[in-house]
Write a protein that holds these residues in place. Sequence first.
Motif, mmCIF file in Angstrom:
data_model
loop_
_atom_site.group_PDB
_atom_site.id
_atom_site.type_symbol
_atom_site.label_atom_id
_atom_site.label_comp_id
_atom_site.label_asym_id
_atom_site.label_seq_id
_atom_site.Cartn_x
_atom_site.Cartn_y
_atom_site.Cartn_z
ATOM 1 N N GLN A 59 0.833 -1.206 0.000
ATOM 2 C CA GLN A 59 0.000 0.000 0.000
ATOM 3 C C GLN A 59 0.874 1.266 0.000
ATOM 4 O O GLN A 59 0.589 2.225 -0.725
ATOM 5 C CB GLN A 59 -0.907 -0.011 1.230
ATOM 6 N N ILE A 60 1.946 1.248 0.777
ATOM 7 C CA ILE A 60 2.869 2.386 0.786
ATOM 8 C C ILE A 60 3.473 2.586 -0.601
ATOM 9 O O ILE A 60 3.554 3.709 -1.106
ATOM 10 C CB ILE A 60 3.975 2.181 1.844
ATOM 11 N N LEU A 61 3.898 1.496 -1.224
ATOM 12 C CA LEU A 61 4.495 1.595 -2.559
ATOM 13 C C LEU A 61 3.495 2.106 -3.590
ATOM 14 O O LEU A 61 3.840 2.923 -4.451
ATOM 15 C CB LEU A 61 5.070 0.243 -2.979
ATOM 16 N N VAL A 62 2.253 1.641 -3.509
ATOM 17 C CA VAL A 62 1.214 2.123 -4.431
ATOM 18 C C VAL A 62 1.002 3.619 -4.252
ATOM 19 O O VAL A 62 0.903 4.368 -5.233
ATOM 20 C CB VAL A 62 -0.107 1.339 -4.225
ATOM 21 N N GLN A 63 0.938 4.079 -3.005
ATOM 22 C CA GLN A 63 0.746 5.504 -2.745
ATOM 23 C C GLN A 63 1.908 6.317 -3.319
ATOM 24 O O GLN A 63 1.702 7.370 -3.920
ATOM 25 C CB GLN A 63 0.637 5.767 -1.236
ATOM 26 N N LEU A 64 3.129 5.840 -3.115
ATOM 27 C CA LEU A 64 4.304 6.564 -3.602
ATOM 28 C C LEU A 64 4.356 6.616 -5.124
ATOM 29 O O LEU A 64 4.680 7.643 -5.709
ATOM 30 C CB LEU A 64 5.583 5.921 -3.060
ATOM 31 N N ILE A 65 4.044 5.512 -5.769
ATOM 32 C CA ILE A 65 4.181 5.442 -7.228
ATOM 33 C C ILE A 65 3.014 6.121 -7.948
ATOM 34 O O ILE A 65 3.219 6.945 -8.836
ATOM 35 C CB ILE A 65 4.323 3.968 -7.677
ATOM 36 N N PHE A 66 1.782 5.788 -7.561
ATOM 37 C CA PHE A 66 0.633 6.263 -8.330
ATOM 38 C C PHE A 66 0.145 7.651 -7.919
ATOM 39 O O PHE A 66 -0.406 8.382 -8.735
ATOM 40 C CB PHE A 66 -0.526 5.274 -8.246
ATOM 41 N N PHE A 67 0.315 8.025 -6.643
ATOM 42 C CA PHE A 67 -0.221 9.305 -6.203
ATOM 43 C C PHE A 67 0.863 10.357 -5.992
ATOM 44 O O PHE A 67 0.621 11.540 -6.186
ATOM 45 C CB PHE A 67 -1.053 9.127 -4.940
ATOM 46 N N LEU A 68 2.062 9.956 -5.585
ATOM 47 C CA LEU A 68 3.157 10.908 -5.428
ATOM 48 C C LEU A 68 4.093 10.910 -6.628
ATOM 49 O O LEU A 68 5.052 11.666 -6.666
ATOM 50 C CB LEU A 68 3.935 10.613 -4.140
ATOM 51 N N HIS A 69 3.845 10.035 -7.588
ATOM 52 C CA HIS A 69 4.562 9.975 -8.867
ATOM 53 C C HIS A 69 6.069 9.808 -8.691
ATOM 54 O O HIS A 69 6.847 10.416 -9.415
ATOM 55 C CB HIS A 69 4.261 11.205 -9.726
ATOM 56 N N MET A 70 6.456 8.991 -7.741
ATOM 57 C CA MET A 70 7.882 8.734 -7.546
ATOM 58 C C MET A 70 8.325 7.645 -8.508
ATOM 59 O O MET A 70 7.642 6.652 -8.705
ATOM 60 C CB MET A 70 8.159 8.318 -6.106
ATOM 61 N N ASN A 71 9.475 7.856 -9.112
ATOM 62 C CA ASN A 71 10.039 6.863 -10.009
ATOM 63 C C ASN A 71 11.552 6.877 -9.861
ATOM 64 O O ASN A 71 12.092 7.525 -8.969
ATOM 65 C CB ASN A 71 9.594 7.123 -11.457
ATOM 66 N N THR A 72 12.243 6.186 -10.740
ATOM 67 C CA THR A 72 13.701 6.068 -10.611
ATOM 68 C C THR A 72 14.460 7.054 -11.496
ATOM 69 O O THR A 72 15.643 6.860 -11.741
ATOM 70 C CB THR A 72 14.139 4.631 -10.960
ATOM 71 N N SER A 73 13.806 8.105 -11.939
ATOM 72 C CA SER A 73 14.507 9.087 -12.772
ATOM 73 C C SER A 73 15.532 9.848 -11.934
ATOM 74 O O SER A 73 15.427 9.934 -10.717
ATOM 75 C CB SER A 73 13.514 10.065 -13.397
#
Length: 112
Positions: A59-73
């Motif tokens: 759930q934490i990872l989903v929040q970070l990726i889909f809502f906070l738009h964190m990626n590996t750039s």
Amino acid sequence: MGHSTETGQGGQAHGSVKEYVTGLVYSLLLTIIPFAMVMFGIGDKPLVITVIMVTAVAQILVQLIFFLHMNTSSEQMWNTTSAVFVVVIVAIILIGSLWIMEHLNHNMLMGH
């Protein structure tokens, strides 16, 4: 033009509606699965605790990726580094809390 994120005036990324809906669906599934296991008594206690912990981290990872738009750039290197740090701290707190509660339960019920 075909990217899933658009850059606003402040430089922050904004996701598409599809990305937000996908994140919402994943969040709902990761909430419903452990809730259903507890409410309907599916599985034994260690399995339920494991599922709750795994879905909480997911759930934490989903929040970070889909809502906070964190990626590996490269622009988000510090955000990604701090997110990894937060995940490690949360894991230590979760595992430590479960360990302490289990030992308290064992030590308080010595005569039983």
